[in-house]
Design an enzyme around this catalytic site. Structure first.
Site, PDB file in Angstrom:
ATOM      1  N   TYR A  53       0.813  -1.217   0.000  1.00  0.00           N
ATOM      2  CA  TYR A  53       0.000   0.000   0.000  1.00  0.00           C
ATOM      3  C   TYR A  53       0.847   1.268   0.000  1.00  0.00           C
ATOM      4  O   TYR A  53       0.326   2.360  -0.255  1.00  0.00           O
ATOM      5  CB  TYR A  53      -0.929   0.045   1.218  1.00  0.00           C
ATOM      6  CG  TYR A  53      -1.892  -1.102   1.350  1.00  0.00           C
ATOM      7  CD1 TYR A  53      -2.120  -2.000   0.300  1.00  0.00           C
ATOM      8  CD2 TYR A  53      -2.588  -1.307   2.532  1.00  0.00           C
ATOM      9  CE1 TYR A  53      -3.000  -3.053   0.438  1.00  0.00           C
ATOM     10  CE2 TYR A  53      -3.476  -2.357   2.679  1.00  0.00           C
ATOM     11  CZ  TYR A  53      -3.669  -3.233   1.632  1.00  0.00           C
ATOM     12  OH  TYR A  53      -4.539  -4.286   1.783  1.00  0.00           O
ATOM     13  N   HIS A 115       0.739 -11.668   1.565  1.00  0.00           N
ATOM     14  CA  HIS A 115      -0.267 -10.898   0.834  1.00  0.00           C
ATOM     15  C   HIS A 115      -0.919 -11.716  -0.288  1.00  0.00           C
ATOM     16  O   HIS A 115      -2.138 -11.681  -0.454  1.00  0.00           O
ATOM     17  CB  HIS A 115       0.371  -9.630   0.264  1.00  0.00           C
ATOM     18  CG  HIS A 115      -0.598  -8.516   0.070  1.00  0.00           C
ATOM     19  ND1 HIS A 115      -0.243  -7.193   0.147  1.00  0.00           N
ATOM     20  CD2 HIS A 115      -1.928  -8.510  -0.186  1.00  0.00           C
ATOM     21  CE1 HIS A 115      -1.304  -6.423  -0.054  1.00  0.00           C
ATOM     22  NE2 HIS A 115      -2.342  -7.199  -0.270  1.00  0.00           N
TER      23      HIS A 115
END
Length: 294
Positions: A53, A115
């Site tokens: 992010y 992830h």
């Protein structure tokens, strides 16, 4: 409100995790810092970020400020981050994680996730997570975006069972088979993109239920998550929505209405394995850490 936001689920290693938290996907560092501070001021006790992010530093600043503002200790907040796909592998995960801790300004995280299940690497990455876990630098470890086959493969080659599988989960994408598998194996399912964007929020049935209960469509969906035992991390960069997303503990959906929302599932994923080079798509963009103007 804060008492409700402190309600928790117990993970398979005994660690307790708030069932409702806040995510910061697609927020730059400045926005993430402000959102985290607002969330902690409004009673949230769980924050979710990821290296990909590009805002771990902002989350670290917001966490530091929010703790000070509210007289909280680090252990009062449940912090999640994730291993970047480009860092996967044993040594590279361990090295990259030290940088993540520095950006987050914390000696540990409460939950560390893989992830995505990068082919040929996720088992070595998991071995690194087990080391991090045993060293006390992560109170729990888990995965994100793992289908059943990859979960089975990971658990066959691991000594620590994943505590969480974070998936895209909302009324139009309910991951029924994966949820059933996780339930049977004592792995908590956590929803990313729990509101499903404009399509789920604008669904006629959800809008009708919002009118029935005197709530927003977002609140209906988040309440549905709660009653199905899903951990949920809605994202917002606006304080009024951060507050509104937490206003879901003063009503319950009828069983019939739960079933109606369940019937909306159309397996509508926004992103899946074929969108990545590591799964054999040569036309997919190279995985990078998102950079946002601060």
């Amino acid at each position: 409100m804060s008492r409700d936001l402190e309600s928790k689920v117990r993970l398979n290693n005994g660690v307790e995790m708030p069932q409702l938290g806040m995510g910061v996907w697609k927020s730059n560092n400045k926005t993430a810092a402000q959102s985290v501070e607002w969330a902690l001021n409004d009673g949230y006790r769980a924050i979710d970020t990821a290296k990909q992010y590009g805002n771990e530093a902002g989350v670290g600043e917001g966490l530091k400020k929010g703790l000070a503002d509210n007289g909280l200790k680090r252990e009062d907040v449940f912090l999640t981050t994730k291993v970047f796909n480009g860092d996967q592998g044993y040594d590279s995960t361990l090295e990259a994680f030290e940088g993540q801790l520095k950006r987050l300004q914390t000696p540990y995280v409460d939950l560390l996730l893989i992830h995505w299940p990068v082919n040929g690497k996720y088992k070595e990455t998991w071995r690194a997570l087990e080391k991090i876990y045993h060293e006390g630098k992560a109170r729990a470890i888990g995965v994100s975006n793992f289908n059943i086959r990859r979960l089975r493969d990971l658990m066959k080659h691991s000594s620590v069972k994943p505590a969480v599988n974070q998936m895209e989960f909302h009324p139009l994408e309910q991951e029924a088979d994966i949820k059933e598998y996780c339930d049977l194996n004592d792995i908590k399912l956590e929803a990313w993109s729990p509101l499903g964007g404009g399509e789920a929020l604008g669904n006629p049935l959800v809008k009708k239920l919002a009118e029935k209960y005197g709530k927003s469509t977002a609140q209906i969906i988040l309440r549905w998550d709660m009653q199905r035992g899903i951990i949920s991390i809605p994202k917002s960069a606006h304080e009024k929505y951060i507050q509104a997303n937490a206003d879901i503990f003063d009503f319950e959906l009828d069983d019939d209405d739960i079933r109606l929302i369940n019937s909306l599932n159309v397996d509508k994923r926004s992103i899946w394995y074929g969108d990545f080079r590591w799964n054999g798509n040569p036309d997919a963009p190279v995985d990078t850490v998102d950079q946002w103007d601060d």
